[in-house]
Motif scaffolding. Structure first.
Motif, PDB file in Angstrom:
ATOM      1  N   PHE A   1     -29.558  36.582 -33.260  1.00 14.40           N
ATOM      2  CA  PHE A   1     -29.952  37.543 -34.286  1.00 14.40           C
ATOM      3  C   PHE A   1     -30.514  36.825 -35.505  1.00 14.40           C
ATOM      4  O   PHE A   1     -30.117  35.694 -35.811  1.00 14.40           O
ATOM      5  CB  PHE A   1     -28.750  38.398 -34.716  1.00 14.40           C
TER       6      PHE A   1
ATOM      7  N   SER B   1     -29.781  37.388 -38.465  1.00 12.91           N
ATOM      8  CA  SER B   1     -28.669  37.142 -39.389  1.00 12.91           C
ATOM      9  C   SER B   1     -28.047  35.768 -39.147  1.00 12.91           C
ATOM     10  O   SER B   1     -27.570  35.114 -40.084  1.00 12.91           O
ATOM     11  CB  SER B   1     -27.607  38.233 -39.248  1.00 12.91           C
TER      12      SER B   1
ATOM     13  N   THR C   1     -35.198  40.767 -34.290  1.00 16.19           N
ATOM     14  CA  THR C   1     -35.730  41.040 -35.624  1.00 16.19           C
ATOM     15  C   THR C   1     -35.901  42.533 -35.905  1.00 16.19           C
ATOM     16  O   THR C   1     -36.240  42.913 -37.019  1.00 16.19           O
ATOM     17  CB  THR C   1     -37.108  40.379 -35.794  1.00 16.19           C
TER      18      THR C   1
ATOM     19  N   PHE D   1     -32.033  44.205 -38.550  1.00 17.89           N
ATOM     20  CA  PHE D   1     -32.220  42.754 -38.639  1.00 17.89           C
ATOM     21  C   PHE D   1     -33.468  42.408 -39.442  1.00 17.89           C
ATOM     22  O   PHE D   1     -33.643  41.263 -39.856  1.00 17.89           O
ATOM     23  CB  PHE D   1     -32.292  42.135 -37.246  1.00 17.89           C
TER      24      PHE D   1
ATOM     25  N   TYR E   1     -32.883  40.675 -42.759  1.00 22.95           N
ATOM     26  CA  TYR E   1     -32.563  39.253 -42.725  1.00 22.95           C
ATOM     27  C   TYR E   1     -33.842  38.434 -42.552  1.00 22.95           C
ATOM     28  O   TYR E   1     -33.969  37.342 -43.116  1.00 22.95           O
ATOM     29  CB  TYR E   1     -31.587  38.960 -41.591  1.00 22.95           C
TER      30      TYR E   1
ATOM     31  N   LYS F   1     -22.352  42.662 -34.337  1.00 27.25           N
ATOM     32  CA  LYS F   1     -23.331  43.220 -35.265  1.00 27.25           C
ATOM     33  C   LYS F   1     -22.554  44.031 -36.301  1.00 27.25           C
ATOM     34  O   LYS F   1     -21.737  44.879 -35.948  1.00 27.25           O
ATOM     35  CB  LYS F   1     -24.327  44.120 -34.531  1.00 27.25           C
TER      36      LYS F   1
END
Length: 409
Positions: free
Chosen positions: A57, A59, A139, A143, A146, A390
């Motif tokens: 991810f 993040s 993404t 996401f 981030y 998540k």
């Protein structure tokens, strides 16, 4: 360099993957997330020729950047003398294998890194890895915030590519259009058996499902997945929109997670709509930027000693900010911006707000590092895997809401 990912146990097939990464095989036997992240960074930093970063991810890529900023001196020292930080909680046998086979002293590379780190961390990924072309990670959806932060800091100048859509159980789709926004994935119909529940029927316990050839362009569906061995059929939890076809294979965009809709009066506000409203609002607040957010429905307070006096349901939004918080004093108009933008994002919410059926958003700014602590709280209290976790955007548990209420500035 590969960040934390979920993967099957070591196997001949996985050995090919290990050959493609900078992190040597023994490091994958370390299961403490902070320690293995340090190892990924350590072996990644040793190799100047890295061309791509892989992680689950966006993040996680941001977390890696923060770890690099916090621990660069120790990492550089380890590279200079050829050791692994003795404070890491690593089995001594694993440490011995890593040091003996992969940690020769490299003072030249250590000096290169130290020089770049002392210049600051804006665009640091491209400066320490000049050949870096792309960061491959999820993404889409929430996401994206981030990615935006990475593009403005550690990963300035890097491209991002969300190559796949799926989970441990199945590969759902591949991204054949890297530049498309939002991301689009062509369903890989031979990786699992996929069925589609029309979103209007997703609230039913046993809804009728459609097959690939029955879905329609522009419609939204909840995915149902049956694994290839047919031992496990389950509702995937994602709602997707069919935006195109490649031959007969649907091309889909991820819309939201089932259970992450806000729905206090039948309005069904998606997490993407709320994210958009939050981002637009925070951009108008002076001296700060968005770090993370989540929300809850006021009905979760019903029956608790924190119950609101309001008889009209509303959203509770928690926001963590970066920047100069000491001088942050939002005016009423600035604090109301999330509500204003959300009304512009979604007509049902606007309609119910205008009619007084839904009350205005209650906004709370939380303390720095709240979401990192929240992530650890979820891992420690739910048994969730750190590699797959998540952060929930819509809180459904009272203990999660209590956690956030206890972090208000």
């Amino acid at each position: 360099m590969m960040g934390p990912v979920s993967s099957p146990p070591p196997s001949p097939a996985m050995s090919i993957v290990y050959l493609l990464t900078t992190t040597p095989f023994p490091a994958y036997e370390v299961y403490s997330e902070p320690d293995v992240l340090y190892l990924h960074l350590l072996f990644g930093l040793k190799d100047k020729k890295i061309a791509r970063i892989d992680t689950s991810f966006a993040s996680m890529a941001l977390t890696a950047g923060k770890c690099l900023e916090e621990k660069w001196e120790q990492l550089v020292d380890d590279i200079r003398v050829g050791r692994i930080d003795p404070k890491l909680n690593i089995d001594e046998n694993i440490r011995w294998k890593l040091v003996k086979n992969y940690m020769k002293p490299d003072p030249e590379r250590a000096n290169e890194l130290e020089k770049e780190f002392k210049k600051g961390f804006d665009g640091i990924f491209k400066r320490i890895w000049p050949n870096l072309k792309v960061i491959i990670c999820a993404t889409s959806g929430t996401f994206s915030m981030y990615v935006e932060k990475l593009e403005q800091s550690y990963a300035r100048g890097c491209a991002f590519f969300s190559a796949f859509y799926g989970a441990t159980e199945a590969l759902c789709g591949v991204n054949l259009l890297p530049e498309a926004r939002p991301e689009r994935y062509t369903v890989v119909f031979n990786s699992a058996f996929f069925e589609y529940i029309p979103v209007a029927n997703s609230g039913e316990d046993q809804p009728k499902t459609l097959f690939m050839e029955e879905v329609k362009l522009g419609e939204e569906y909840e995915l149902v997945v049956t694994t290839l061995n047919a031992l496990y059929r389950f509702r995937f939890g994602d709602v997707v929109k069919v935006v195109d076809f490649v031959e007969q294979a649907p091309v889909v965009e991820l819309q939201y997670r089932v259970g992450q809709l806000l729905n206090v009066h039948g309005e069904k506000t998606s997490e993407n709509a709320l994210l958009s409203a939050v981002c637009k609002a925070v951009k108008e607040w002076p001296g700060v930027s968005l770090k993370d957010y989540c929300c809850a429905e006021s009905v979760l307070l019903f029956g608790s000693n924190k119950e609101s006096e309001s008889t009209v349901p509303y959203y509770i939004v928690f926001i963590e900010l970066e920047g100069d918080l000491s001088s942050l004093k939002l005016t009423d108009k600035q604090a109301e911006l999330i509500d204003v933008y959300l009304r512009a994002e979604t007509y049902p919410y606007e309609s119910f707000r205008r009619k007084g059926a839904i009350g205005p958003i209650r906004l709370h700014i939380v303390k720095p590092n709240t979401f990192e602590e929240f992530r650890n709280y979820i891992i420690n209290n739910s048994g969730a895997s750190a590699n797959q976790l998540k952060i929930p955007r819509a809180l459904r548990r009272m203990d999660y809401l209590d956690f956030m209420l206890g972090k208000i500035l």
